[in-house]
Design an enzyme around this catalytic site. Structure first.
Site: not given
Ligand code: BG6
Length: 491
Positions: A177, A49, A239, A339
């Site tokens: 990811h 934007r 994940h 966390k």
């Molecule tokens: C993300 C979460 O998908 O994955 C985050 O939303 C998290 O909260 C992150 O910190 C962790 O990814 P990685 O690759 O750092 O283990």
């Protein structure tokens, strides 16, 4: 035609000035360019934007790339080649007319069109419809979308339906990811390329499995988003369940996307619900209080920036998952993620059962089970804990536990381990969906997570406290010791 040209594509990036794009996506694309994996004519249209022209947007991107890529990996000629691929366009994502210029831009290119929506999922549907109405896309267009696909099953239907109105499932590349991480992919190689493990991979030989995904960071300025999600939705639904599927799935008949995803779905369908009577013994929720991280004091979850007092959102979850099928009956999967834990560590431990008849020193009987430790991050690698005889005349037949070690960075000549996004973008460019999540996977994962959440809400016990910098609430230790076991670090 060279392989590079086969992968020629145009990439349109919505949300190009957002955090994800700047921190992960552009650095990943830069690395692909540095590795000569982008076809010479690949172009990128950055959309956001903000009022920039292409030159000023390139300058801004350059600064961010220099911030997020190690100095040793930056190269002036790659940088100028990469920036020259990028055009910028200011766009109001809701203004259909603005999209007409995308069609014009596309006329100057070739190969497949990839649309990356690095935007909130709530606007995926709107972007998709606008692209269709302005005829920017066709049936060969690929669309990459990020999590979260909804915050429960119903909202995930809504988002998936909106996307399905415009795209076929074989055009949709849903990112988790974790599936792009080197060692996560290696799970497939380890399991299905080594008959040694393939024959042992079931309830006859494995007693239990541990999956830990610990982060040392806290909420990192995302309190508003995170508080609505919590660790269960933010990490377990995607994940952790993906990791569980890769460990637990049956061998696929080939490496095609659907063969792999069919097997993962079977695991999700076989997950035993955590019914109200199991909540007490199978589940622990935690929330961090003030403590330390990397030796410095850090605030508790409720004292973070933007925090709302009294929130009962969990920043930690430990649970015992069970898979109701022949392969895994009676084998618990202990999962924990949180966390503000002592370190960033993701690992999977496969605990094998002891040999049926033990003949060594009775005092050492507790050692008698092999463990396979799969380190996802950091220090990617695998280690198989085996028993050998201790050295020395006076040691007799005393046993010693030691690792058969495979540390990727050492074994593979320190070759740089690519970031997950590099692999995922590269696979999307090749049109390969096997590292992306299919609609039914998302939905079965939500179905299981939804019932866990609704049962714990009914139970209404607030999350247990744990100090930042610790491995979670004491109750998470009880969750596993109740079964006569311990978390690997505590053993
Ligand atoms: C993300 C979460 O998908 O994955 C985050 O939303 C998290 O909260 C992150 O910190 C962790 O990814 P990685 O690759 O750092 O283990």
């Amino acid at each position: 035609m060279s392989r590079k040209n086969e992968n020629q594509c145009d990439l349109i990036m919505f949300g190009a000035l957002g955090d994800l794009a700047q921190r992960k996506l552009f650095p990943a694309l830069y690395q692909l360019d540095a590795a000569n994996l982008l076809a010479p004519k690949t172009r990128i249209l950055a959309l956001a934007r903000q009022d920039y022209d292409t030159d000023s947007a390139r300058e801004k991107l350059k600064q961010k790339l220099e911030e997020h890529i190690k100095a040793a990996e930056l190269d002036d000629s790659v940088m100028s080649r990469f920036l020259s691929r990028i055009d910028y366009q200011q766009l109001d994502f809701s203004a259909t007319n603005d999209y007409v210029s995308l069609r014009e831009w596309r006329k100057g290119g070739g190969g497949a069109l990839i649309v990356y929506m690095a935007t909130p999922p709530s606007i995926y549907g709107m972007i998709a419809r606008n692209l269709r109405e302005t005829e920017c896309i066709d049936t060969a267009t690929r669309v990459v979308v990020e999590k979260p696909i909804g915050h429960d099953l119903d909202s995930s239907y809504e988002i998936n339906d909106q996307l399905a109105e415009v795209f076929n499932e074989n055009q949709l590349f849903r990112i988790d990811h974790y599936l792009g991480k080197e060692t996560v992919q290696n799970l497939i190689a380890l399991r299905f390329a080594n008959n040694l493990f393939a024959t042992q991979w079931n309830q006859n030989h494995i007693s239990h499995v541990e999956i830990t995904v610990a982060e040392s960071v806290g909420i990192e300025g995302r309190w508003g988003y995170f508080d609505k999600a919590g660790q269960m939705r933010d990490m377990i639904q995607n994940h952790l369940l993906q990791l569980l599927c890769l460990i637990a799935m049956d061998p696929p008949s080939d490496l095609s996307a659907d063969s792999i995803r069919d097997e993962k779905v079977k695991v999700l369908k076989a997950l035993r619900p955590i019914t109200p009577d199991l909540v007490e013994t199978h589940l622990v929720r935690g929330q961090y209080t003030a403590g330390t991280a990397n030796g410095r004091p850090v605030p508790g979850y409720l004292e973070e920036e933007d925090a709302v007092r009294g929130s009962t959102t969990e920043t930690f979850v430990a649970l015992k998952a069970e898979i109701s099928n022949w392969r895994w009956s009676g084998v618990p999967f202990y999962i924990r993620t949180g966390k503000r834990m002592p370190e960033k560590l993701s690992q999977i431990i496969i605990h094998f059962k002891p040999a049926p008849h033990y003949i060594f020193d009775p005092d050492q009987k507790h050692l008698a089970n092999n463990k396979l430790i799969i380190r996802l991050q950091p220090d990617e690698g695998m280690s198989l804990q085996i028993l050998t005889k201790d050295q020395g005349l006076h040691k007799g037949m005393r046993l010693r536990q030691g690792p058969l070690e495979l540390t990727f960075s050492e074994t593979f000549n320190q070759e740089r381990i690519p970031d997950a996004y590099e692999r995922l973008l590269w696979e999307a460019m090749k049109g390969n969906q096997y590292l992306f999540v299919r609609r039914d996977e998302v939905e079965y994962a939500w179905k299981w997570v939804d019932q866990v959440i609704s049962n714990w809400e009914e139970h209404a016990s607030p999350p247990k406290r744990y100090a930042a910098g610790t491995w979670g609430p004491v109750a998470s230790i009880a969750l596993i010791t109740r079964d006569g076991r311990s978390w690997y670090e505590d053993a």
